[in-house]
Design a protein around this motif. Structure first.
Motif, PDB file in Angstrom:
ATOM      1  N   GLU B  69     -11.870 -13.407   3.449  1.00  0.00           N
ATOM      2  CA  GLU B  69     -12.751 -12.689   4.365  1.00  0.00           C
ATOM      3  C   GLU B  69     -14.342 -12.337   3.339  1.00  0.00           C
ATOM      4  OE1 GLU B  69     -10.551 -11.822   8.228  1.00  0.00           O
ATOM      5  OE2 GLU B  69     -11.387 -10.369   7.185  1.00  0.00           O
ATOM      6  N   GLY B  70     -13.066 -11.620   2.201  1.00  0.00           N
ATOM      7  CA  GLY B  70     -14.080 -11.018   0.799  1.00  0.00           C
ATOM      8  C   GLY B  70     -14.998  -9.701   1.730  1.00  0.00           C
ATOM      9  N   ASN B  71     -16.354  -9.863   1.348  1.00  0.00           N
ATOM     10  CA  ASN B  71     -16.977  -8.750   1.428  1.00  0.00           C
ATOM     11  C   ASN B  71     -17.749  -8.715   3.166  1.00  0.00           C
ATOM     12  OD1 ASN B  71     -19.271 -10.505   1.174  1.00  0.00           O
ATOM     13  ND2 ASN B  71     -19.679 -10.558  -0.306  1.00  0.00           N
ATOM     14  N   ASN B  72     -16.827  -9.778   3.801  1.00  0.00           N
ATOM     15  CA  ASN B  72     -17.115  -9.790   5.541  1.00  0.00           C
ATOM     16  C   ASN B  72     -15.721  -9.458   6.161  1.00  0.00           C
ATOM     17  OD1 ASN B  72     -18.660  -9.382   8.102  1.00  0.00           O
ATOM     18  ND2 ASN B  72     -19.025 -11.443   7.701  1.00  0.00           N
ATOM     19  N   PRO B  73     -15.716  -8.285   5.550  1.00  0.00           N
ATOM     20  CA  PRO B  73     -14.540  -7.959   6.266  1.00  0.00           C
ATOM     21  C   PRO B  73     -14.308  -7.975   7.839  1.00  0.00           C
ATOM     22  CG  PRO B  73     -14.716  -6.162   5.181  1.00  0.00           C
ATOM     23  CD  PRO B  73     -15.707  -7.153   5.202  1.00  0.00           C
ATOM     24  N   GLN B  74     -12.953  -8.687   9.050  1.00  0.00           N
ATOM     25  CA  GLN B  74     -13.546  -8.520   9.812  1.00  0.00           C
ATOM     26  C   GLN B  74     -12.449  -7.537  10.575  1.00  0.00           C
ATOM     27  OE1 GLN B  74     -15.550 -10.033  12.171  1.00  0.00           O
ATOM     28  NE2 GLN B  74     -16.188 -10.667   9.998  1.00  0.00           N
ATOM     29  N   PHE B  75     -11.436  -7.090  10.122  1.00  0.00           N
ATOM     30  CA  PHE B  75     -10.663  -6.212  10.591  1.00  0.00           C
ATOM     31  C   PHE B  75     -11.027  -4.380  10.293  1.00  0.00           C
ATOM     32  CE2 PHE B  75      -9.017  -4.376   6.795  1.00  0.00           C
ATOM     33  CZ  PHE B  75      -9.780  -4.946   5.919  1.00  0.00           C
ATOM     34  N   ASP B  76     -10.210  -3.974  11.494  1.00  0.00           N
ATOM     35  CA  ASP B  76     -10.508  -1.912  11.184  1.00  0.00           C
ATOM     36  C   ASP B  76      -9.391  -1.563  10.096  1.00  0.00           C
ATOM     37  OD1 ASP B  76     -13.439  -2.112  12.728  1.00  0.00           O
ATOM     38  OD2 ASP B  76     -11.748  -2.975  14.400  1.00  0.00           O
ATOM     39  N   ILE B  77      -7.949  -2.394  10.616  1.00  0.00           N
ATOM     40  CA  ILE B  77      -6.928  -1.224  10.109  1.00  0.00           C
ATOM     41  C   ILE B  77      -6.418  -2.022   9.839  1.00  0.00           C
ATOM     42  CG2 ILE B  77      -5.730   0.191  11.032  1.00  0.00           C
ATOM     43  CD1 ILE B  77      -6.418   1.466  12.613  1.00  0.00           C
ATOM     44  N   VAL B  78      -5.886  -2.174   8.357  1.00  0.00           N
ATOM     45  CA  VAL B  78      -4.841  -2.888   7.845  1.00  0.00           C
ATOM     46  C   VAL B  78      -3.142  -2.449   8.398  1.00  0.00           C
ATOM     47  CG1 VAL B  78      -5.488  -2.649   6.044  1.00  0.00           C
ATOM     48  CG2 VAL B  78      -3.996  -5.067   6.482  1.00  0.00           C
ATOM     49  N   TRP B  79      -2.454  -2.885   8.252  1.00  0.00           N
ATOM     50  CA  TRP B  79      -0.790  -2.588   8.499  1.00  0.00           C
ATOM     51  C   TRP B  79       0.067  -3.020   7.697  1.00  0.00           C
ATOM     52  CZ3 TRP B  79       1.433  -0.274  14.264  1.00  0.00           C
ATOM     53  CH2 TRP B  79       2.372   0.842  13.198  1.00  0.00           C
ATOM     54  N   LEU B  80       0.290  -2.868   6.846  1.00  0.00           N
ATOM     55  CA  LEU B  80       1.677  -3.427   6.091  1.00  0.00           C
ATOM     56  C   LEU B  80       2.552  -2.601   4.902  1.00  0.00           C
ATOM     57  CD1 LEU B  80      -1.010  -5.609   4.254  1.00  0.00           C
ATOM     58  CD2 LEU B  80      -0.069  -6.304   5.753  1.00  0.00           C
ATOM     59  N   ASP B  81       3.639  -3.383   4.770  1.00  0.00           N
ATOM     60  CA  ASP B  81       4.210  -3.045   3.851  1.00  0.00           C
ATOM     61  C   ASP B  81       3.926  -3.040   2.482  1.00  0.00           C
ATOM     62  OD1 ASP B  81       6.877  -2.484   5.372  1.00  0.00           O
ATOM     63  OD2 ASP B  81       7.521  -4.706   5.629  1.00  0.00           O
ATOM     64  N   GLY B  82       4.233  -1.922   2.103  1.00  0.00           N
ATOM     65  CA  GLY B  82       3.439  -1.842   0.224  1.00  0.00           C
ATOM     66  C   GLY B  82       2.535  -1.501  -0.047  1.00  0.00           C
ATOM     67  N   SER B  83       3.146   0.002  -1.410  1.00  0.00           N
ATOM     68  CA  SER B  83       1.575   0.484  -1.415  1.00  0.00           C
ATOM     69  C   SER B  83       0.750   0.148  -2.607  1.00  0.00           C
ATOM     70  CB  SER B  83       2.397   1.383  -2.011  1.00  0.00           C
ATOM     71  OG  SER B  83       3.063   1.771  -3.179  1.00  0.00           O
ATOM     72  N   ALA B  84       1.307  -1.052  -3.532  1.00  0.00           N
ATOM     73  CA  ALA B  84       0.617  -1.294  -4.721  1.00  0.00           C
ATOM     74  C   ALA B  84      -0.849  -2.399  -4.010  1.00  0.00           C
ATOM     75  CB  ALA B  84       1.272  -1.979  -5.580  1.00  0.00           C
ATOM     76  N   VAL B  85      -0.508  -3.120  -3.180  1.00  0.00           N
ATOM     77  CA  VAL B  85      -1.736  -4.541  -2.783  1.00  0.00           C
ATOM     78  C   VAL B  85      -2.375  -3.060  -1.693  1.00  0.00           C
ATOM     79  CG1 VAL B  85      -0.484  -4.996  -0.544  1.00  0.00           C
ATOM     80  CG2 VAL B  85      -1.792  -6.180  -1.429  1.00  0.00           C
ATOM     81  N   MET B  86      -1.979  -1.923  -1.339  1.00  0.00           N
ATOM     82  CA  MET B  86      -3.557  -1.364  -0.910  1.00  0.00           C
ATOM     83  C   MET B  86      -3.752  -0.465  -1.887  1.00  0.00           C
ATOM     84  SD  MET B  86      -3.015  -1.388   2.710  1.00  0.00           S
ATOM     85  CE  MET B  86      -1.694  -1.442   4.127  1.00  0.00           C
ATOM     86  N   GLU B  87      -3.234  -0.646  -2.029  1.00  0.00           N
ATOM     87  CA  GLU B  87      -3.990   0.366  -4.015  1.00  0.00           C
ATOM     88  C   GLU B  87      -5.140  -0.632  -4.528  1.00  0.00           C
ATOM     89  OE1 GLU B  87      -4.069   3.123  -4.966  1.00  0.00           O
ATOM     90  OE2 GLU B  87      -2.492   4.221  -4.228  1.00  0.00           O
ATOM     91  N   ARG B  88      -4.907  -2.147  -4.622  1.00  0.00           N
ATOM     92  CA  ARG B  88      -4.850  -2.506  -5.303  1.00  0.00           C
ATOM     93  C   ARG B  88      -6.772  -3.038  -4.322  1.00  0.00           C
ATOM     94  NH1 ARG B  88      -4.583  -7.045  -8.842  1.00  0.00           N
ATOM     95  NH2 ARG B  88      -7.086  -8.049  -9.216  1.00  0.00           N
ATOM     96  N   MET B  89      -6.702  -3.118  -2.948  1.00  0.00           N
ATOM     97  CA  MET B  89      -7.642  -3.470  -2.139  1.00  0.00           C
ATOM     98  C   MET B  89      -9.009  -2.063  -2.192  1.00  0.00           C
ATOM     99  SD  MET B  89      -6.412  -5.638   1.636  1.00  0.00           S
ATOM    100  CE  MET B  89      -4.958  -4.850   1.988  1.00  0.00           C
TER     101      MET B  89
END
Lengths: 606, 334
Positions: B69-89
């Motif tokens: 989805e790149g620069n046109n994201p369709q979500f408001d909230i993302v809820w996942l396991d893992g902190s590293a990937v959140m930092e990356r996003m």
């Protein structure tokens, strides 16, 4: 018409007539153009966007997208020993399975349609039932059966050497063949049904033996269908993801689709690598299609003249029980065993404790059948989407096939190549293409319909995934129609739509319904596109099943799958049986009165 | 003519039916957690705000969708396991920083406080960690592994997830390199994961399956997955390695382009409330066996919480993500 136009303009007559001629050309071109545009939009554009990233790696970067050309991804992919081995694996597997599947499916079709074996009607439903089971479920069932702690081992039915050799090329060919042979049965069986028996009867009257008849008459006439079956199976194996992610993955037998999936399931997505591997995959399939076209330059036989006689059944004599046993063995391996494994898993609490009495439970099935649960909602949603997809895809395929019949050979080859190519493109790549077109591409992303995030785009994706199959099935039938039938109507001034609906459609109705039901059943279980294009309003059944599997709740997942198969099967049967009854008597009536029917009369005149 | 009318009518009807299921909800949630659906339902019942829950499958598949989805994201909230990937996003500006006020409202435990990222890339809602999953039918009590290093004696029958396909697995790999050192860690893994059949599985469920039915005797798996199997009666135990365990926070991230910030705030308030946490604990699947990080909330019975933690250096994990994932893929998957 064309001649008049050219002549008129050559003589330099008034501009009025020229304009009129121009409008006629426009009208004539508009139909085909619209259909090709739809085709390009459904498959061409999404595919192109995925593939172009193999040479423009920065096109869809999250930040600072750029359209700079670079061959780095292609160089990376071609220099990778892993990709080279997965290409070889995919080719080896595809070739082997195409041979075994076409042989098994062809033999099965002949046995069921032309031989007098006991339980013929029951056996003829086997391919449909096998087709009902999605490949990822069949793969899972065989893993449950063949793994070291699996059901066959628990019953002491699995020698260890067989268990270990199963997780490799042997097992993959075995499961793929049993899983795909219905495709060959449908394609070859359809051609066989259209073949009729006039030529065969003539040969028999001239004293030819059955073997000679099959080798010299039926065989060559069925060659296009056999080739189609071979190519469709090959493409299907190349694009398969269900087995690639289970048995192939477990046996370290890397294939291209898994490589594409692995590149596309991470953050950030390695789009260039996915695109480059998809390009390799598409290239392979196109090579096969082109080779096939070059090999059979001869015109396809056009046999159905509206009068073909239902064929006589062969009396197999003392062999008929053996033939039945062979057919039943196929049914056992392809259907009964996998379904039993899934049912066993659906009815037990844990896998580790095996099939002991205390481990049995009905909780999973009850949960799947209860109304207003997430599972039930997903199931109903999938049945609705699948029905809608089947209507649209089979109608579209009929229109396209009718147009393609009259198109130039180059265009015909191109469209068939593209559609077979899209069979080989894994759904997950097509799904990504759809997100790129409808969520990223300026001009498309703001369209209200279809729109990324709701059911309309999911159905569009389903249609794109189903269209190639519908085309294969309907083209095979339309290809056999004698062109004289529609030519006669056209000369009598009957319009295009009416020709299609009143002449072509009734003659190929069974094929259209076959395409409809194939699409319906496949779509109920279509996995990768469902996953990529999940509507925000709620997930369809396959995504639910997959999620439960990945969270190791395969008991409930198996139960949902069982209920879904039953629902799809009953739905399909409700359409198929009344229709078959409705079509068959009309066919024989048409035969009796053929002499008095003006269209049939014209159709058979030289 | 009749046929033609019917035909056109059918096509028109299909088009209409396709147009119907468009939806406009107050909040779109992308997740890969078992309890997200029930939590959204409870939130909807309490506040009247509608939530569309989108669950493409595994964490990897959810991340793949977000990346596409790149620069046109369709979500408001993302809820996942893992902190590293959140930092990356967050670094890619796919996520915006969580407002400081949102953290202040939550009564975090000490463990919870230690999980709040400096960058405010996500808001932790619970945690879990990675443990060694042992099949007690295959491994006798006196042969139980006690550390990551002990896994060498099980070489060839160790199941593990591919960090390229699983967020939690990357968190483990980065933590493993942090506690063992990158070079020594690579050498240890190369000696341990000698069977490629089991070294690149795509989900915790597949690790469970390999340990329960396959040739694998032990697995490297998220501990909540192991506890859900124990609760279901499967013959497995969770062993925490003596080197210490890296925690694996469940994080809520906010889309950089959300138009529904008010609803997002309300959702965060609900998740971190006692009521929301109760919903997160009310189930039998993997993620319901998380470790609560809010004062007064207790984990499900049977779930081990007395664990020696080491905390992941998210910056290092995020910086080496591509390189380490690539190494894993080339060494154990291909």
């Amino acid at each position: 018409m064309q001649h008049t136009d050219v002549a008129a303009s050559a003589r330099g007559v008034g501009t009025g007539r020229l304009l009129q001629g121009g409008r006629a050309v426009l009208v004539r071109c508009a139909g085909p153009f619209a259909i090709y545009a739809v085709f390009a939009l459904l498959i061409g554009l999404p595919l192109a966007l995925v593939l172009v990233q193999a040479v423009m790696p920065g096109l869809f970067a999250v930040q600072d997208g750029s359209n700079i050309l670079s061959f780095e991804p292609l160089a990376r992919v071609f220099n990778s020993a892993h990709v080279a081995s997965s290409v070889l694996h995919s080719l080896e597997l595809g070739m082997l399975v195409a041979c075994t599947t076409t042989a098994l499916g062809g033999a099965f079709a002949v046995l069921v349609q032309r031989c007098d074996i006991p339980l013929r009607t029951a056996i003829s439903t086997v391919p449909w039932l096998v087709f009902l089971t999605p490949s990822y479920l069949k793969a899972l069932a065989w893993v449950l059966l063949m793994s070291p702690g699996g059901y066959l081992a628990q019953f002491g039915l699995l020698p260890s050497w067989l268990g270990s050799s199963f997780f490799g090329l042997t097992g993959l060919v075995f499961v793929h063949t049993l899983s795909l042979f219905p495709l060959a049965v449908f394609i070859i069986g359809n051609a066989l049904a259209g073949l009729g028996s006039e030529l065969e009867d003539a040969a028999r009257l001239s004293g030819a033996a059955p073997l000679r008849i099959w080798l010299r008459i039926n065989g060559p006439l069925l060659a296009p269908a056999i080739a189609l079956s071979f190519i469709a199976t090959f493409a299907e194996v190349l694009s398969d993801f269900g087995l690639a992610s289970t048995i192939a993955r477990m046996s370290n037998f890397g294939v291209l689709t898994y490589g594409i999936y692995a590149a596309a399931s991470e953050y950030p997505v390695d789009f260039p690598a996915a695109g480059a591997q998809a390009l390799v995959l598409l290239g392979l399939v196109l090579l096969v299609v082109v080779a096939d076209r070059l090999l059979r330059r001869r015109a396809d036989p056009r046999l159905i003249s509206g009068r073909s006689r239902p064929a006589r059944l062969y009396n197999l004599g003392k062999w008929h029980r053996l033939a039945m046993a062979a057919a039943l063995a196929v049914a056992l391996l392809a259907l009964v065993l996998p379904l039993t494994a899934i049912a066993a898993r659906a009815l037990t609490q844990t896998l580790g404790h095996g099939l002991i009495w205390s481990n049995f439970t009905s909780a999973n099935v009850v949960a799947a059948l209860s109304l207003n649960t997430e599972a039930n909602d997903g199931l109903l949603r999938s049945l609705f989407y699948a029905g809608l997809t089947a209507v649209i895809a089979s109608a579209l395929a009929l229109l396209l096939s009718a147009q393609l019949e009259r198109a130039s050979p180059v265009l015909r080859t191109a469209v068939i190549g593209l559609s077979l190519g899209s069979v080989a493109i894994p759904g997950i790549v097509l799904g990504f293409g759809y997100i790129l077109v409808w969520n990223r591409l300026p001009g498309f992303r703001d369209w209200p319909f279809p729109h990324y995030g709701n059911g309309s785009l999911l159905v569009m994706g389903y249609v794109a995934a189903a269209l190639p199959y519908c085309l294969v099935v309907i083209l095979a039938a339309i290809g056999q129609l004698a062109p004289s039938l529609t030519d006669a109507a056209r000369l009598n001034g009957v319009g295009t739509v009416r020709r299609l609906l009143a002449i072509t459609l009734p003659l190929v109705l069974l094929s259209v319904v076959t395409a409809f039901l194939l699409t319906f059943i496949r779509t109920v279980f279509e996995l990768p596109i469902s996953q990529m294009l999940i509507p925000q309003s709620g997930p369809p059944a396959p995504t639910l099943i997959l999620r439960l599997f990945s969270h190791d709740r395969d008991g409930l997942a198996s139960a949902i799958a069982l209920v879904a198969m039953a629902a799809a099967g009953i739905g399909a049967a409700l359409v198929w049986y009344p229709l078959q009854r409705f079509v068959k008597p009309r066919r024989s009536a048409g035969h009796v009165h053929a002499g008095s029917s003006p269209i049939a009369e014209t159709g058979t005149s030289p | 003519m009749k046929i033609r009318t019917t035909f056109c009518f059918a096509i028109g009807l299909s088009a209409l039916a396709m147009a119907a299921p468009a939806s406009a909800s107050d909040l779109v949630l992308y997740d890969a957690l078992d309890f997200a659906g029930p939590v959204a339902k409870a939130f909807q019942a309490k506040t009247g705000l509608t939530v569309d829950v989108v669950e493409p499958g595994s964490t990897g598949e959810t991340l793949g969708k977000i990346a596409a989805e790149g620069n046109n994201p369709q979500f408001d909230i993302v809820w996942l396991d893992g902190s590293a990937v959140m930092e990356r996003m967050a670094a890619d500006h796919v996520l915006q920083a969580v407002p400081a006020a949102a953290y202040d409202k939550v009564a975090f435990t000490d463990l919870g406080k230690s999980l709040v990222p400096q960058s405010h890339a996500f808001l932790p809602t619970g945690t879990s960690t990675t443990a060694i999953e042992v099949n007690t039918k295959k491994v006798p009590a006196d042969k139980m592994p006690k550390s990551w290093a002990d896994l060498q004696s099980f070489a060839g029958s160790v199941a593990a997830k591919d960090p390229n396909l699983s967020g939690p697995a990357y968190q483990w790999l980065a933590g493993f390199f942090q506690t063992n050192g990158v070079d020594a860690g690579k050498a240890l893994l190369t000696k341990t994961l000698t069977n490629k059949t089991f070294a690149g599985l795509s989900s915790g469920g597949k690790v469970d399956k390999a340990v329960l039915t396959g040739d694998a005797s032990v697995g490297i798996n998220q501990d909540s997955s192991i506890f859900s199997k124990i609760a279901a009666g499967e013959p497995v135990v969770a062993v925490y390695p003596s080197e210490g365990s890296v925690s694996l926070p469940q994080g809520l991230g906010i889309s950089a382009k959300t138009q529904h910030m008010d609803a997002v705030r309300k959702f965060i308030d609900f998740v971190t409330s006692a009521e929301g946490q109760a919903v997160m604990l009310n189930g039998d699947d993997t993620d319901f066996f998380y470790i609560p990080i809010i004062k007064g909330i207790h984990a499900k019975p049977g779930r081990e919480t007395n664990i020696t933690y080491t905390h992941l250096d998210d910056a290092a994990a995020s910086a080496h993500e591509k390189e380490w994932k690539q190494w894993y893929k080339e060494t154990f998957v291909q």
